[in-house]
Design an enzyme around this catalytic site. Structure first.
Site, short mmCIF file in Angstrom:
data_model
loop_
_atom_site.label_atom_id
_atom_site.label_comp_id
_atom_site.label_asym_id
_atom_site.label_seq_id
_atom_site.Cartn_x
_atom_site.Cartn_y
_atom_site.Cartn_z
N ARG A 12 0.84 -1.19 0.00
CA ARG A 12 0.00 0.00 0.00
C ARG A 12 0.88 1.25 0.00
O ARG A 12 1.90 1.31 0.68
CB ARG A 12 -0.92 0.04 1.24
CG ARG A 12 -2.16 -0.82 1.13
CD ARG A 12 -3.13 -0.27 0.11
NE ARG A 12 -4.33 -1.08 -0.05
CZ ARG A 12 -4.46 -2.09 -0.91
NH1 ARG A 12 -3.44 -2.44 -1.66
NH2 ARG A 12 -5.59 -2.74 -1.00
N GLU B 98 -2.88 8.16 -5.26
CA GLU B 98 -3.16 7.40 -6.48
C GLU B 98 -4.36 8.00 -7.20
O GLU B 98 -5.41 8.19 -6.59
CB GLU B 98 -3.40 5.93 -6.14
CG GLU B 98 -2.14 5.24 -5.64
CD GLU B 98 -2.26 3.72 -5.59
OE1 GLU B 98 -3.30 3.17 -6.01
OE2 GLU B 98 -1.30 3.06 -5.14
N HIS C 289 0.22 0.23 -9.80
CA HIS C 289 -0.66 -0.63 -9.00
C HIS C 289 -1.09 -1.84 -9.85
O HIS C 289 -2.27 -2.20 -9.91
CB HIS C 289 -1.89 0.15 -8.51
CG HIS C 289 -2.45 -0.38 -7.23
ND1 HIS C 289 -2.85 0.43 -6.20
CD2 HIS C 289 -2.69 -1.65 -6.80
CE1 HIS C 289 -3.32 -0.30 -5.19
NE2 HIS C 289 -3.22 -1.57 -5.53
#
Length: 331
Positions: free
Chosen positions: A242, A271, A290
């Site tokens: 994360r 993000e 990601h």
């Protein structure tokens, strides 16, 4: 028929499965105003990595289930959903293989300087007559290092950390050190791996460090300037867990000033990250969007795992991937 809202499209196998029992609506985008306008009459909502707003929960009139397409729950206020008697379902098994493979791919790319070498070739630095490619490779410092017999430090030993450790031990004969607070110790160590008492010890002794912890108040900025300075100057840091676990400004300094050899990030504090993120300027970092779980196989499994769980919960059954178990007693 149920009514199910997807904040973003999932793999078609999951959508088709949901359509067996539900009308499926895909939101135009993940903005709060869009979701507020779409939530009325919805029995379940399935989200990916964007935020599940409490305001959307409050605006709903029928919402019974929140599905999380993925493992992490940091984008859902599970406690708030539980108070509202709304079940939370995730997909805890689906992307383990893909993420573990991605971590190892990042380790390989860093070790072999794959992206730096490819850039050098495209820029013509290896197109010099009278020089052999191996000689140029060596003179330009593009050779890299081996993984075999190096030490892998695993911070967070859940499903992904455990599988990554197993694969690295089998494929590369790596030594494995593991740090995880005792409350989280759920997996038996592979033979030959060993626990360390502190994160500091893990950082100081490892050649590669993979972060596999959830984003919690206790893990935010877990890796900052102090921790980066503990690492070997030859070590690599990999974060596919994360964003927010690593202090990006401290990491930038560590890479710019060569405190460590390199890093790989698949996740970011913000993000999507902004276009002018300073880390993008550096060559000794591997950056992916990601993407660790974005394989065809993983996408299919995540879509089915969350969809099956959501429909079971709506049908009055208790799926194995129900996160807030106390909601079941409220049904």
């Amino acid at each position: 028929m149920y009514k199910i809202l997807l904040t973003e499209k999932i793999h078609n196998v999951g959508i088709e499965y949901l359509k067996l029992k539900a009308d499926v609506i895909v939101a135009n985008d993940t903005k709060i105003d869009t979701l507020l306008a779409a939530i009325k009459g919805v029995d379940a909502i399935i989200i990916r990595s964007t935020k599940m707003y409490n305001e959307v929960i409050d605006a709903s009139d029928k919402l019974r289930v929140i599905g999380r397409h993925g493992i992490g729950l940091d984008n859902i206020d599970v406690e708030y959903a539980t108070r509202k008697k709304i079940a939370v379902i995730n997909s805890p098994r689906a992307n383990i293989i893909s993420v573990a493979e991605h971590v190892i791919a990042q380790m390989m790319a860093l070790s072999k300087k794959l992206f730096i070498a490819a850039k050098a070739m495209r820029e013509g630095k290896t197109s010099i007559e009278g020089k052999s490619l191996p000689g140029l490779c060596q003179s330009l410092g593009l050779g890299g290092v081996e993984l075999t017999n190096k030490t892998l430090g695993v911070a967070g030993f859940g499903k992904i950390g455990s599988l990554t450790a197993q694969k690295c031990m089998k494929a590369f004969d790596m030594q494995v050190l593991v740090y995880d607070p005792p409350v989280y110790n759920k997996f038996e160590l592979p033979e030959g791996a060993r626990w360390v008492e502190t994160l500091d010890e893990l950082l100081m002794k490892s050649d590669y460090i993979t972060l596999n912890v959830p984003l919690l108040p206790s893990t935010r900025n877990l890796i900052g300037e102090t921790q980066l300075k503990m690492m070997k100057s030859s070590a690599f840091l990999i974060n596919s867990a994360r964003g927010g676990i690593v202090d990006e400004s401290a990491l930038y300094r560590a890479l710019k000033e060569n405190w460590i050899a390199g890093a790989a990030l698949d996740v970011f504090e913000q993000e999507p990250p902004r276009k002018d993120l300073p880390l993008f300027e550096l060559d000794n970092i591997v950056i992916t969007p990601h993407a660790a779980a974005m394989t065809e196989e993983s996408l299919q499994r995540m879509a089915m795992e969350v969809s099956e769980g959501v429909l079971k919960m709506l049908d009055g059954e208790i799926p194995y991937n129900l996160v807030n178990k106390t909601v079941a007693s409220c049904e």
